[in-house]
Design a protein around this motif. Structure first.
Motif, PDB file in Angstrom:
ATOM      1  N   ASN A   1       1.632   6.355  -7.121  1.00 34.96           N
ATOM      2  CA  ASN A   1       0.413   6.783  -7.831  1.00 34.96           C
ATOM      3  C   ASN A   1       0.803   7.891  -8.804  1.00 34.96           C
ATOM      4  OD1 ASN A   1      -1.936   8.595  -8.302  1.00 34.96           O
ATOM      5  ND2 ASN A   1      -2.997   7.040  -7.107  1.00 34.96           N
ATOM      6  N   ASP A   2       0.389   7.728 -10.057  1.00 35.58           N
ATOM      7  CA  ASP A   2       0.853   8.687 -11.079  1.00 35.58           C
ATOM      8  C   ASP A   2       0.310  10.090 -10.860  1.00 35.58           C
ATOM      9  OD1 ASP A   2      -1.752   7.505 -11.807  1.00 35.58           O
ATOM     10  OD2 ASP A   2      -1.605   8.962 -13.430  1.00 35.58           O
ATOM     11  N   HIS A   3      -0.851  10.187 -10.211  1.00 36.99           N
ATOM     12  CA  HIS A   3      -1.532  11.479 -10.146  1.00 36.99           C
ATOM     13  C   HIS A   3      -1.362  12.166  -8.795  1.00 36.99           C
ATOM     14  CE1 HIS A   3      -4.245  14.594 -11.102  1.00 36.99           C
ATOM     15  NE2 HIS A   3      -5.265  14.154 -10.391  1.00 36.99           N
ATOM     16  N   ILE A   4      -1.614  11.410  -7.717  1.00 42.13           N
ATOM     17  CA  ILE A   4      -1.517  12.053  -6.405  1.00 42.13           C
ATOM     18  C   ILE A   4      -0.355  11.475  -5.583  1.00 42.13           C
ATOM     19  CG2 ILE A   4      -3.918  12.838  -6.153  1.00 42.13           C
ATOM     20  CD1 ILE A   4      -4.532  10.228  -4.704  1.00 42.13           C
TER      21      ILE A   4
ATOM     22  N   PRO B   1       3.604   7.025 -15.423  1.00 37.76           N
ATOM     23  CA  PRO B   1       2.727   5.918 -14.956  1.00 37.76           C
ATOM     24  C   PRO B   1       3.548   4.770 -14.374  1.00 37.76           C
ATOM     25  CG  PRO B   1       2.905   5.888 -17.344  1.00 37.76           C
ATOM     26  CD  PRO B   1       3.772   7.016 -16.885  1.00 37.76           C
TER      27      PRO B   1
ATOM     28  N   MET C   1      -0.044  -3.906  -5.048  1.00 37.88           N
ATOM     29  CA  MET C   1       0.448  -2.829  -5.935  1.00 37.88           C
ATOM     30  C   MET C   1      -0.181  -2.856  -7.322  1.00 37.88           C
ATOM     31  SD  MET C   1       4.445  -2.463  -4.885  1.00 37.88           S
ATOM     32  CE  MET C   1       4.811  -1.098  -5.986  1.00 37.88           C
TER      33      MET C   1
ATOM     34  N   ASN D   1       7.616  17.159 -16.618  1.00 40.04           N
ATOM     35  CA  ASN D   1       6.321  17.847 -16.602  1.00 40.04           C
ATOM     36  C   ASN D   1       5.193  16.888 -16.977  1.00 40.04           C
ATOM     37  OD1 ASN D   1       6.858  17.506 -19.235  1.00 40.04           O
ATOM     38  ND2 ASN D   1       6.627  19.645 -19.852  1.00 40.04           N
ATOM     39  N   ARG D   2       5.505  15.594 -16.929  1.00 45.20           N
ATOM     40  CA  ARG D   2       4.455  14.632 -17.218  1.00 45.20           C
ATOM     41  C   ARG D   2       4.223  13.710 -16.014  1.00 45.20           C
ATOM     42  NH1 ARG D   2       7.600   9.985 -19.264  1.00 45.20           N
ATOM     43  NH2 ARG D   2       5.680   8.876 -19.695  1.00 45.20           N
ATOM     44  N   ALA D   3       3.070  13.075 -16.027  1.00 47.04           N
ATOM     45  CA  ALA D   3       2.753  12.131 -14.943  1.00 47.04           C
ATOM     46  C   ALA D   3       3.293  10.771 -15.353  1.00 47.04           C
ATOM     47  CB  ALA D   3       1.251  12.062 -14.741  1.00 47.04           C
TER      48      ALA D   3
ATOM     49  N   ALA E   1      -2.698   8.703 -16.194  1.00 44.75           N
ATOM     50  CA  ALA E   1      -2.035   7.577 -16.870  1.00 44.75           C
ATOM     51  C   ALA E   1      -2.069   6.304 -16.028  1.00 44.75           C
ATOM     52  CB  ALA E   1      -0.591   7.946 -17.180  1.00 44.75           C
TER      53      ALA E   1
ATOM     54  N   LYS F   1       2.309   1.673  -3.369  1.00 42.68           N
ATOM     55  CA  LYS F   1       1.247   1.952  -4.345  1.00 42.68           C
ATOM     56  C   LYS F   1       0.905   3.442  -4.328  1.00 42.68           C
ATOM     57  CE  LYS F   1      -3.521   0.934  -5.369  1.00 42.68           C
ATOM     58  NZ  LYS F   1      -4.781   0.492  -4.840  1.00 42.68           N
ATOM     59  N   PHE F   2       0.820   4.000  -3.132  1.00 40.51           N
ATOM     60  CA  PHE F   2       0.481   5.426  -3.061  1.00 40.51           C
ATOM     61  C   PHE F   2       1.677   6.317  -3.392  1.00 40.51           C
ATOM     62  CE2 PHE F   2      -3.230   3.791  -0.745  1.00 40.51           C
ATOM     63  CZ  PHE F   2      -4.188   4.357  -1.568  1.00 40.51           C
TER      64      PHE F   2
ATOM     65  N   PHE G   1       0.833  -1.217   0.000  1.00 38.01           N
ATOM     66  CA  PHE G   1       0.000   0.000   0.000  1.00 38.01           C
ATOM     67  C   PHE G   1       0.861   1.258   0.000  1.00 38.01           C
ATOM     68  CE2 PHE G   1      -3.667  -2.626   1.396  1.00 38.01           C
ATOM     69  CZ  PHE G   1      -4.563  -2.180   0.443  1.00 38.01           C
TER      70      PHE G   1
ATOM     71  N   LEU H   1       3.101   2.464 -12.215  1.00 39.22           N
ATOM     72  CA  LEU H   1       2.533   1.130 -12.005  1.00 39.22           C
ATOM     73  C   LEU H   1       1.797   0.601 -13.235  1.00 39.22           C
ATOM     74  CD1 LEU H   1       1.260   1.696  -8.359  1.00 39.22           C
ATOM     75  CD2 LEU H   1       3.291   0.438  -9.078  1.00 39.22           C
ATOM     76  N   VAL H   2       1.942   1.310 -14.352  1.00 34.40           N
ATOM     77  CA  VAL H   2       1.221   0.924 -15.559  1.00 34.40           C
ATOM     78  C   VAL H   2       2.177   0.615 -16.703  1.00 34.40           C
ATOM     79  CG1 VAL H   2      -0.338   1.776 -17.341  1.00 34.40           C
ATOM     80  CG2 VAL H   2      -0.885   2.163 -14.941  1.00 34.40           C
TER      81      VAL H   2
ATOM     82  N   ASN I   1      -4.419   0.881 -13.091  1.00 30.97           N
ATOM     83  CA  ASN I   1      -4.098   0.280 -11.794  1.00 30.97           C
ATOM     84  C   ASN I   1      -4.984   0.832 -10.669  1.00 30.97           C
ATOM     85  OD1 ASN I   1      -2.431  -1.625 -10.471  1.00 30.97           O
ATOM     86  ND2 ASN I   1      -1.337   0.061  -9.488  1.00 30.97           N
ATOM     87  N   TYR I   2      -5.974   1.644 -11.023  1.00 29.63           N
ATOM     88  CA  TYR I   2      -6.808   2.267  -9.986  1.00 29.63           C
ATOM     89  C   TYR I   2      -7.917   1.328  -9.514  1.00 29.63           C
ATOM     90  CZ  TYR I   2      -4.987   7.027 -10.710  1.00 29.63           C
ATOM     91  OH  TYR I   2      -4.187   8.147 -10.782  1.00 29.63           O
TER      92      TYR I   2
ATOM     93  N   PRO J   1      -0.142  17.213 -16.620  1.00 25.13           N
ATOM     94  CA  PRO J   1      -0.426  16.245 -15.560  1.00 25.13           C
ATOM     95  C   PRO J   1      -1.101  16.862 -14.333  1.00 25.13           C
ATOM     96  CG  PRO J   1       1.825  16.976 -15.332  1.00 25.13           C
ATOM     97  CD  PRO J   1       1.229  17.762 -16.477  1.00 25.13           C
TER      98      PRO J   1
END
Lengths: 303, 438
Positions: free
Chosen positions: A133-136, A154, A241, A150-152, B250, A129-130, A126, A156-157, B254-255, B189
């Motif tokens: 996290n690509d976004h937060i 990914p 994950m 300047n990009r997110a 992106a 995983k956090f 966990f 875990l993807v 995995n969400y 992003p």
């Protein structure tokens, strides 16, 4: 006559004394193994207990041998194991050597070093995983705030990054096992060869390469044998994950086996997969024990 | 003296509480009811009420297991395999129930008909498997559409949207509009228009409800998988297009539920299709950056004019092997009673009794909590009109496991939507054939 009986009784004694141990082993190891082998020859479903008695021969094995998803997971597990063990060994060795040099606060550091081992793999999963996290997640936010990207990303993807992220979590959690075992090796190391080497004019690298490292290798192979069994069974961390995703990119043997065995309740097929996967563990254990014997022979120790 | 006063007071309260119970739960003096219940913060307040039932009936409740639903599912399957179903009441779920075969008893006849009549009829229908009412619904879930209100009130955005898309910017009525708006709002992003859960049964469910909203079906009448139809490809293409356009984060493949909930609460997502349980979190200024700025509407419609409404209910079941079914039935009636559903409704869970919906909404309105009242009304409408369950067959989870990795493969661009669905269809067809359907 009496003498012969007494002799026979004496001869039997070791076997009789071993009997409880053998019986226990049969009960807790052999019996479950035979039972699971049997289930792998049936279409056993947990939710349909009667299927346990339908013998279908090698159907489950034939099905998984022809299943490319299974072999992908099999090969990925080997890759994951190889990378994780080597990185953990390299880092563990570095940490052990550094801690060995410290004269003050060594005990405290040894305790701190063991902290990651104290967390359950689920919690570590966990946590990473956090972080990833690509976004937060913290990692991307830090990279973006520092202007490094300047990009997110990914983590875990992406096909390569996802396995990298899982490997990193695994390394974070388990490097200390290598460090502790190698540190124990360093503590046990005799001083004489080191001093003799210094007298002979060896530099630090030569001392490390030709004396310290060969002495530590038996410890390293023991650690690797234990860890290879652990990593080959990796489940919790990966399940949290990525759960083997996305699109099977991080699927390892045990995420696949657990899904088939429990989610789908197809325990017969899952056990067939598990039996094939034990071959992997046996191979790795055999390999590391061979290396262990070779390393001990190199050091002049007993075989 | 103080202790004595407390004791007297305590006894008086218990004495008051027992006759205050509207329903007669019967008497089961000395009986111990063994139960396996779903555990977790949002489920616990109900269990704090159990001593009331014990006081009313003289029975004791022994909680032999309390785990999250996935762990409980594993344990129940192990119990079936080992033949150790020595407990009476278990937490269940409409999506899980069909896999358990006949281990749970038919509640028709065990639970009083007037009790069953108090539930929302659709929820009782969803709890019925092969004509047997195998569970009594505790609370339900359906997803509705949350959005940031301020985005739609911004005059500049309104004008820019109209220029690009030719229609007014308003909370979306169709999924086609969601796609337009998601792309319009996105500024990766930092900000994304939309997001979706992207793995496990979660993405199967999202795809499934889109398929239904677009007029497709998972199976035909002979249980042959048909999700690789034109409607299926269009449904999957919705997710593929949003991902390719970077209108969703992106990491979405995995969400799961916590990621989407936390994501919308972080203020960097414009629109979110999510469970009702998140609504109080979204509007809580201590946790959420969108508090006070959250709008909620019913889930948009697909091309067939139907709204998405993948739904499920948490429920309770009684084992066929239970040694005291009347006691177990009394316990189920108590757990899903009006009073107890009010306890859960106040925490934001969606009730299954018709009257609790009305009274919970009235209670929120009386307290001046307009957001919660509005949210509750929206969910009430979707629960009674839009909600539908996955196919109630034992093979659902297995079919889902064959499908979701392929959905992911299409979303991340490893294969086309059509190829992904064709491959998944072949696997699903084999599963159904193995199960003896065709």
């Amino acid at each position: 006559m009496i003498r012969a009986l007494t002799t026979r009784r004496t001869e039997m004694a070791p076997f009789l004394l071993l009997l409880p141990a053998v019986a226990t082993m049969l009960f807790v190891v052999a019996l479950p193994l035979i039972f699971s082998l049997w289930t792998s020859l049936t279409p056993y479903k947990l939710t349909k207990p009667n299927t346990l008695y339908d013998f279908i021969g090698l159907t489950n094995y034939v099905r998984i041998f022809g299943d490319w998803d299974f072999w992908e997971a099999f090969l990925r597990t080997i890759g994951f194991l190889t990378v994780a063990l080597n990185v953990e060994f390299a880092l563990g060795l570095g940490i052990a050597l550094l801690i060995n040099k410290i004269t003050w606060g060594q005990r405290g550091l040894r305790t701190i070093m063991m902290f990651p081992m104290m967390f359950s793999p689920i919690l570590v999963g966990f946590q990473f995983k956090f972080l990833f996290n690509d976004h937060i997640g913290v990692v991307n936010n830090a990279l973006q705030s520092l202007g490094l990207t300047n990009r997110a990303i990914p983590w875990l993807v992406d096909a390569k990054l996802a396995m990298f992220s899982i490997t990193l979590a695994e390394v974070w959690m388990s490097t200390s096992i290598f460090a502790i075992l190698l540190l124990a090796g360093l503590f046990a190391m005799p001083r004489d060869p080191l001093e003799a080497a210094k007298v002979d004019g060896c530099n630090a690298w030569q001392v490390f390469r030709h004396i310290t490292l060969p002495f530590l290798m038996p410890f390293a192979y023991i650690a690797m044998a234990i860890r290879s069994l652990d990593v080959a069974r990796a489940y919790d961390l990966v399940a949290v994950m990525t759960d083997g995703g996305p699109a099977g990119r991080t699927e390892l043997l045990w995420t696949l086996i657990a899904r088939v065995g429990y989610d789908e309740a197809k325990m017969g097929q899952a056990n067939a997969m598990a039996y094939v996967s034990t071959i992997l563990s046996i191979l790795f254990t055999w390999y590391f024990y061979r290396k262990l014997v070779a390393a001990r022979r190199y050091m002049g120790g007993a075989e | 003296m103080k202790l004595k006063t407390t004791l007297v007071l305590g006894t008086a309260l218990v004495a008051l509480a027992v006759p205050a119970m509207a329903q007669d739960y019967g008497s089961f003096d000395g009986y111990t009811l063994r139960v396996k219940l779903i555990g977790g913060a949002q489920y616990e307040p109900l269990y704090a009420e159990i001593p009331k039932w014990e006081a009313a009936t003289g029975a004791k409740v022994e909680i032999v297991s309390s785990k999250n639903h996935f762990e409980l599912d594993k344990e129940i399957k192990q119990d079936i395999a080992a033949g150790t179903l020595d407990w009476c009441v278990g937490s269940n779920h409409t999506s899980f129930a069909p896999q358990y075969g006949e281990i749970y008893t038919d509640l028709t006849g065990l639970i009083a008909p007037e009790v069953i009549a108090d539930f929302v009829p659709l929820m009782i229908q969803h709890s019925t498997v092969d004509g047997r009412l195998v569970q009594l619904p505790r609370h339900s879930d359906v997803s509705n559409f949350f959005y940031q209100k301020s985005l739609y009130e911004d005059a500049e955005k309104q004008a820019a949207f109209k220029t690009t898309y030719g229609y007014d910017l308003a909370p979306p009525e169709t999924w086609a509009q969601v796609k337009d708006q998601a792309i319009f709002f996105s500024n990766p992003p930092d900000f994304y228009g939309f997001q979706f859960v992207g793995k496990d049964e979660a993405i199967t469910g999202r795809f499934y409800e889109m398929l239904v909203a677009n007029g497709g079906a998972m199976f035909d009448e002979n249980w042959v998988p048909t999700f690789n139809s034109a409607e299926g490809v269009a449904s999957l293409q919705f997710f593929v297009d949003l991902y390719a356009a970077k209108a969703v984060p992106a990491g979405v493949p995995n969400y799961t539920w916590d990621d989407t909930g936390l994501g919308f609460g972080s203020g960097s997502i414009a629109m979110d299709l999510d469970w009702g349980g998140w609504s109080s979190y979204f509007n809580d200024p201590a946790n959420s950056k969108v508090a006070g700025n959250v709008g909620v509407i019913r889930a948009p419609k697909g091309t067939a004019g139907k709204r998405t409404g993948w739904s499920g209910s948490h429920s309770f079941s009684i084992t066929e092997s239970c040694d005291n079914k009347p006691a177990a039935a009394s316990f189920l009636t108590f757990l899903t009673s009006y009073d107890n559903q009010m306890v859960e409704a106040r925490k934001g869970l969606l009730p299954t009794r018709s009257k609790v919906w009305e009274d919970a909404i009235a209670e929120f309105e009386a307290a001046g909590n307009t957001f919660s009242a509005e949210t509750m009304k929206t969910f009430q409408a979707s629960m009674s009109e839009d909600a539908f369950t996955p196919p109630l067959i034992a093979e659902w989870i297995e079919v889902s496991n064959a499908l979701w990795p392929k959905l992911q493969a299409a979303i991340v661009g490893d294969m086309t939507a059509a190829d992904a669905l064709n491959e998944a269809q072949a696997d699903a067809a084999e599963i159904m054939k193995d199960a003896g359907y065709n």
